[in-house]
Enzyme design. Structure first.
Site, PDB file in Angstrom:
ATOM      1  N   GLU A   7       3.446   3.819  -4.971  1.00  0.00           N
ATOM      2  CA  GLU A   7       3.152   4.092  -3.560  1.00  0.00           C
ATOM      3  C   GLU A   7       3.680   2.917  -2.751  1.00  0.00           C
ATOM      4  O   GLU A   7       3.299   1.775  -3.000  1.00  0.00           O
ATOM      5  CB  GLU A   7       1.648   4.258  -3.380  1.00  0.00           C
TER       6      GLU A   7
ATOM      7  N   CYS B 299       0.107   0.124   5.147  1.00  0.00           N
ATOM      8  CA  CYS B 299       1.291   0.944   4.887  1.00  0.00           C
ATOM      9  C   CYS B 299       1.346   2.098   5.876  1.00  0.00           C
ATOM     10  O   CYS B 299       2.399   2.586   6.229  1.00  0.00           O
ATOM     11  CB  CYS B 299       1.257   1.459   3.460  1.00  0.00           C
TER      12      CYS B 299
HETATM   13  P1  NAD Z   1       4.460  -6.481  -2.988  1.00  0.00           P
HETATM   14  O1  NAD Z   1       5.409  -5.421  -3.407  1.00  0.00           O
HETATM   15  O2  NAD Z   1       5.009  -7.798  -2.604  1.00  0.00           O
HETATM   16  O3  NAD Z   1       3.413  -6.760  -4.164  1.00  0.00           O
HETATM   17  C1  NAD Z   1       2.632  -5.737  -4.741  1.00  0.00           C
HETATM   18  C2  NAD Z   1       2.263  -6.123  -6.152  1.00  0.00           C
HETATM   19  O4  NAD Z   1       3.452  -6.173  -6.966  1.00  0.00           O
HETATM   20  C3  NAD Z   1       1.630  -7.502  -6.270  1.00  0.00           C
HETATM   21  O5  NAD Z   1       0.594  -7.460  -7.217  1.00  0.00           O
HETATM   22  C4  NAD Z   1       2.772  -8.356  -6.770  1.00  0.00           C
HETATM   23  O6  NAD Z   1       2.353  -9.491  -7.491  1.00  0.00           O
HETATM   24  C5  NAD Z   1       3.491  -7.378  -7.681  1.00  0.00           C
HETATM   25  N1  NAD Z   1       4.880  -7.721  -7.975  1.00  0.00           N
HETATM   26  C6  NAD Z   1       5.738  -8.458  -7.236  1.00  0.00           C
HETATM   27  N2  NAD Z   1       6.928  -8.543  -7.853  1.00  0.00           N
HETATM   28  C7  NAD Z   1       6.822  -7.856  -9.017  1.00  0.00           C
HETATM   29  C8  NAD Z   1       7.720  -7.579 -10.092  1.00  0.00           C
HETATM   30  N3  NAD Z   1       8.974  -8.030 -10.094  1.00  0.00           N
HETATM   31  N4  NAD Z   1       7.288  -6.822 -11.114  1.00  0.00           N
HETATM   32  C9  NAD Z   1       6.023  -6.336 -11.119  1.00  0.00           C
HETATM   33  N5  NAD Z   1       5.132  -6.575 -10.146  1.00  0.00           N
HETATM   34  C10 NAD Z   1       5.523  -7.336  -9.099  1.00  0.00           C
HETATM   35  O7  NAD Z   1       3.581  -5.843  -1.810  1.00  0.00           O
HETATM   36  P2  NAD Z   1       2.406  -6.524  -0.963  1.00  0.00           P
HETATM   37  O8  NAD Z   1       2.997  -7.522  -0.030  1.00  0.00           O
HETATM   38  O9  NAD Z   1       1.287  -6.980  -1.851  1.00  0.00           O
HETATM   39  O10 NAD Z   1       1.853  -5.258  -0.138  1.00  0.00           O
HETATM   40  C11 NAD Z   1       2.457  -4.809   1.016  1.00  0.00           C
HETATM   41  C12 NAD Z   1       3.325  -3.589   0.741  1.00  0.00           C
HETATM   42  O11 NAD Z   1       2.564  -2.592   0.109  1.00  0.00           O
HETATM   43  C13 NAD Z   1       3.856  -2.939   2.009  1.00  0.00           C
HETATM   44  O12 NAD Z   1       5.193  -2.567   1.816  1.00  0.00           O
HETATM   45  C14 NAD Z   1       2.972  -1.709   2.176  1.00  0.00           C
HETATM   46  O13 NAD Z   1       3.548  -0.675   2.905  1.00  0.00           O
HETATM   47  C15 NAD Z   1       2.735  -1.333   0.748  1.00  0.00           C
HETATM   48  N6  NAD Z   1       1.529  -0.516   0.608  1.00  0.00           N
HETATM   49  C16 NAD Z   1       1.652   0.823   0.359  1.00  0.00           C
HETATM   50  C17 NAD Z   1       0.516   1.629   0.257  1.00  0.00           C
HETATM   51  C18 NAD Z   1       0.603   3.110  -0.008  1.00  0.00           C
HETATM   52  O14 NAD Z   1      -0.409   3.709  -0.335  1.00  0.00           O
HETATM   53  N7  NAD Z   1       1.754   3.726   0.123  1.00  0.00           N
HETATM   54  C19 NAD Z   1      -0.745   1.039   0.417  1.00  0.00           C
HETATM   55  C20 NAD Z   1      -0.833  -0.321   0.674  1.00  0.00           C
HETATM   56  C21 NAD Z   1       0.300  -1.092   0.753  1.00  0.00           C
END
Ligand code: NAD
Length: 447
Positions: A208, A242
């Site tokens: 997501e 998001c």
């Molecule tokens: P992010 O992608 O930076 O991080 C999300 C998670 O992924 C964290 O736990 C992070 O440590 C992990 N991660 C980072 N690099 C990784 C890798 N290479 N391999 C595996 N895991 C890795 O996102 P964020 O800053 O924590 O959250 C904000 C984003 O999330 C925004 O883009 C927002 O739109 C999205 N979001 C979407 C929804 C939805 O339901 N569609 C809900 C909430 C947030």
């Protein structure tokens, strides 16, 4: 992963009723600690009180909803059985599921992904966001207090590129539930597709991701209702959702009045430390987020015209004020990229067709809104807007479990909606047993 694999055998064979009971127990524990957990969120994630409380409540809802869903699915699926043949459709757990969560709904989002995977009978390796691990640990404690056996859930706080990537690549992981940015999500989809030595399954990825969410204000819209809904959708939790509204499209007949009222209302928002009960907007999550938001405001100054910016903000903390930008070309990075901060781009539409073309001019498809009093416009946009969740005459954030199953498509995500009836089955393998019941006699029961 190995701990999960050993715990899996017993946990996957426990009845759905026993597993659901753990979720109901966790919900009871979260309910007891509601204020304590919300307080932790205020300080760890910078959420204002009301939104922190809403996050805890949503986590409780997920536990109870997926508990009930597990009971429903345990009854098996409907298949036809003609005379002489008996068919049974049942669901089994997949194995070890990696859950990787973001910081912005630091309890509810991991609660949804973790509890769905668990109640379906899987073991879970849970990596929370680096920015908010303490609140995520509250979920682990609640599940343990609910009676989750040891080893079924492993809590693995750490950096995404280290712990997250290691989980994604591990050959023993059967499925990955991820919520976060598009960039990281697409990287996970690619990494999960690689078959590694010892791997016995294709990894299913539920991802997501972000949005660039539009809302349209029609010429006949009730502006008294639209303005507060727009302010809440664009600037609630400083735009770090998001689902947040980032592209406002306004019919030219009401653009002037709406902008005046919007700028007036957003200009009055109280931006302060989230501990204050009267705070309407807190800080951004960290210095990187603040730098990113500032760079997009600079783009707004270059490509368009900033009509609302706030200079007086608390000095301590990573604050950004509500910002409104007009006159942007639709190709501007501010018009096309997810900012994840309190920056709203406003566009003018000549009519509904024009508004629709502007709204759908994005590969994202998460949330969208319509403010209109015309039933035919509402009907038409409800069908034609490219978004997973469309809201009419209300704010475009704040989906409720079981009422607004939530999630997008396009580049906003892959998988079925969280908090909806299709979600749990993603963590299950359906199996069918077909038996020829035209018997040839019975063998003696040697047992
Ligand atoms: P992010 O992608 O930076 O991080 C999300 C998670 O992924 C964290 O736990 C992070 O440590 C992990 N991660 C980072 N690099 C990784 C890798 N290479 N391999 C595996 N895991 C890795 O996102 P964020 O800053 O924590 O959250 C904000 C984003 O999330 C925004 O883009 C927002 O739109 C999205 N979001 C979407 C929804 C939805 O339901 N569609 C809900 C909430 C947030």
């Amino acid at each position: 992963v190995r701990a999960g694999q050993s715990a899996f055998a017993e946990w996957s064979q426990a009845g759905a009723g026993d597993r659901a009971a753990v979720l109901f127990g966790a919900a009871a524990d979260l309910r007891k600690r509601r204020h304590e957990l919300a307080a932790l969120e205020v300080f760890e994630a910078g959420k204002p009180w009301a939104e922190a409380d809403a996050d805890v409540c949503e986590a409780i809802d997920f536990c109870e909803y997926y508990g009930r869903e597990a009971l429903r699915l345990a009854a098996g699926g409907l298949v036809q059985s003609p005379p002489g043949e008996r068919n049974r459709l049942t669901y089994q757990a997949r194995g070890v599921v990696a859950v990787i969560s973001p910081w912005n709904f630091p309890l509810a989002i991991p609660a949804g992904m973790v509890t769905a995977a668990l109640v379906a009978g899987n073991a879970v390796c849970f990596k929370p966001a680096e920015q908010a691990p303490a609140i995520a640990y509250g979920l682990v404690l609640a599940l343990e207090r609910g009676g989750l056996p040891q080893g079924v859930l492993s809590f693995l706080p750490g950096r995404g590129e280290e712990v997250g990537a290691a989980l994604v690549e591990h050959p023993g992981v059967a499925a990955i539930a991820f919520t976060g940015s598009r960039e990281v999500g697409l990287g996970i989809v690619a990494a999960a597709a690689v078959h590694r030595p010892g791997q016995r399954q294709v990894k299913r990825v539920i991802a997501e991701m972000g949005g660039k969410n539009p809302a349209y204000v029609d010429a006949d819209a009730d502006l008294d209702g639209a303005v507060p809904a727009i302010v809440a959708s664009a600037f609630g939790f400083a735009g770090q959702k998001c689902s947040a509204l980032s592209r406002l499209i306004v019919h030219r007949a009401v653009r002037g009045e709406l902008l005046d009222r919007l700028v007036g209302a957003a200009g009055e928002l109280r931006v302060d430390h989230p501990r204050g009960m009267g705070t309407q907007m807190g800080p951004l999550i960290d210095a990187d987020a603040q730098a990113k938001v500032r760079s997009y405001v600079d783009i707004g100054r270059t490509d368009g015209r900033v009509v609302l910016a706030r200079d007086h903000l608390p000095r301590e903390g990573f604050f950004a004020g509500p910002t409104v930008v007009v006159d942007l070309p639709t190709t501007s990075r501010l018009a096309t990229e997810e900012v994840f901060g309190p920056v709203l781009a406003v566009f003018e539409a000549n009519d509904v067709d024009h508004a629709l073309a502007l709204a759908n001019d994005t590969p994202y498809a998460l949330t969208a809104g319509v403010f209109s009093r015309s039933p035919s416009t509402i009907e038409r946009l409800g069908r034609a807007l490219r978004a997973g969740n469309i809201y009419v005459n209300r704010g475009i954030t704040g989906a409720v479990v079981g009422r607004q199953p939530f999630g997008g498509y396009g580049l906003s995500g892959v998988g079925s909606k969280a908090g909806g009836p299709d979600y749990l089955s993603q963590f299950l393998e359906p199996r069918v047993v077909t038996e020829n019941t035209v018997r040839q006699g019975f063998s003696p029961d040697l047992a």
